[in-house]
Design a protein around this motif. Structure first.
Motif, short mmCIF file in Angstrom:
data_model
loop_
_atom_site.label_atom_id
_atom_site.label_comp_id
_atom_site.label_asym_id
_atom_site.label_seq_id
_atom_site.Cartn_x
_atom_site.Cartn_y
_atom_site.Cartn_z
N PRO A 13 0.81 -1.23 0.00
CA PRO A 13 0.00 0.00 0.00
C PRO A 13 0.84 1.28 0.00
O PRO A 13 0.38 2.31 -0.46
N THR A 14 2.05 1.21 0.53
CA THR A 14 2.91 2.40 0.57
C THR A 14 4.33 2.02 0.16
O THR A 14 4.73 0.86 0.23
N THR A 15 5.07 3.03 -0.26
CA THR A 15 6.47 2.80 -0.63
C THR A 15 7.28 2.37 0.58
O THR A 15 8.18 1.51 0.47
N THR A 16 6.97 2.91 1.73
CA THR A 16 7.70 2.55 2.95
C THR A 16 7.54 1.08 3.28
O THR A 16 8.52 0.39 3.58
N SER A 17 6.32 0.58 3.20
CA SER A 17 6.11 -0.84 3.48
C SER A 17 6.77 -1.71 2.42
O SER A 17 7.32 -2.78 2.73
N ALA A 18 6.75 -1.26 1.17
CA ALA A 18 7.40 -2.02 0.10
C ALA A 18 8.90 -2.14 0.36
O ALA A 18 9.48 -3.22 0.20
N LEU A 19 9.51 -1.04 0.75
CA LEU A 19 10.94 -1.07 1.04
C LEU A 19 11.25 -1.97 2.24
O LEU A 19 12.29 -2.64 2.27
N LYS A 20 10.34 -1.99 3.20
CA LYS A 20 10.53 -2.87 4.36
C LYS A 20 10.53 -4.34 3.93
O LYS A 20 11.44 -5.09 4.29
N TRP A 21 9.52 -4.73 3.16
CA TRP A 21 9.45 -6.12 2.73
C TRP A 21 10.61 -6.50 1.80
O TRP A 21 11.19 -7.57 1.94
N ALA A 22 10.93 -5.60 0.89
CA ALA A 22 12.02 -5.89 -0.04
C ALA A 22 13.34 -5.99 0.71
O ALA A 22 14.18 -6.86 0.41
N GLY A 23 13.55 -5.12 1.68
CA GLY A 23 14.79 -5.16 2.45
C GLY A 23 14.94 -6.45 3.25
O GLY A 23 16.02 -7.03 3.30
N LEU A 24 13.83 -6.88 3.87
CA LEU A 24 13.88 -8.10 4.67
C LEU A 24 14.14 -9.32 3.80
O LEU A 24 14.98 -10.18 4.14
N THR A 25 13.42 -9.43 2.68
CA THR A 25 13.61 -10.59 1.81
C THR A 25 15.01 -10.61 1.21
O THR A 25 15.66 -11.66 1.14
#
Length: 211
Positions: free
Chosen positions: A49-61
């Protein structure tokens, strides 16, 4: 197809041919260590839903599926336990691959526990699902190209998300990647093609089943 590719490739000093240098650059840029995080980022951006959450998931994976496993390989090279970061020696692949499998499973558990979108979970599982097949074939038969397997898998996933236009770009990148692996004598043409088929089929099946 079953013949092993030459285990060594020319050094820069031994190979002034610009095509060899281009192949080396292409192979590095389109290595699984870079292709997977980019794919994970694009998937996360598409479904979050947001760029911030996308970066969080991408960073973790990326941390668990690429960064930590690659750091393990580099540490092995530095300590003299591994001959090179591409793991061209067959007898040196098992431990790094199993370590990468373990860290990827940990990463999967983390993103799933934190409530990542199912597409993010799926793009984390897909590379994990292909590891046993690659390990089995590489151990018992021939050295499949993980580069092309990862690239085909990424093109498949991104095509599902963004549409057929991805195929045009993906075909060019896949051709360049396969050419670079053969030009560097890391794989035969058969190993490149078979790696793409195995990686693409397992990734597509896994991603579609989970989404």
């Amino acid at each position: 197809m079953t013949a092993e590719a030459t285990s060594t490739s020319p050094t820069r000093a031994d190979a002034p041919d610009p095509r060899w240098r281009l192949a080396r650059a292409v192979s590095d840029v389109f290595s699984p260590t870079l292709v997977m995080p980019v794919t994970q980022l694009l998937v996360a951006l598409a479904v979050s839903p947001t760029t911030t959450s996308a970066l969080k998931w991408a960073g973790l994976t990326a941390l668990f599926t690429a960064v930590i496993p690659y750091a393990f390989v580099l540490a092995g090279v530095r300590l003299g336990r591994l001959s090179d970061r591409n793991l061209r020696a067959r007898n040196q692949r098992l431990i790094p691959v199993l370590f990468g499998l373990l860290t990827s499973l940990v990463g999967l558990a983390v993103v799933h526990h934190l409530g990542a979108p199912r597409e993010v979970v799926a793009v984390t599982v897909a590379p994990i699902a292909s590891i046993p097949a690659f390990l089995l074939v590489n151990t018992l038969w021939t050295k499949l190209s993980i580069h092309t397997g990862c690239m085909v898998g990424s093109v498949v996933v991104l095509t599902i998300l963004f549409g057929p236009l991805v195929l045009a770009v993906g075909a060019v990148l896949l051709t360049l990647t396969g050419w670079s692996r053969v030009r560097l004598q890391h794989h035969t043409l058969g190993q490149v093609l078979l790696g793409g088929v195995v990686g693409g089929a397992i990734t597509a099946a896994t991603y579609l089943l989970m989404t």
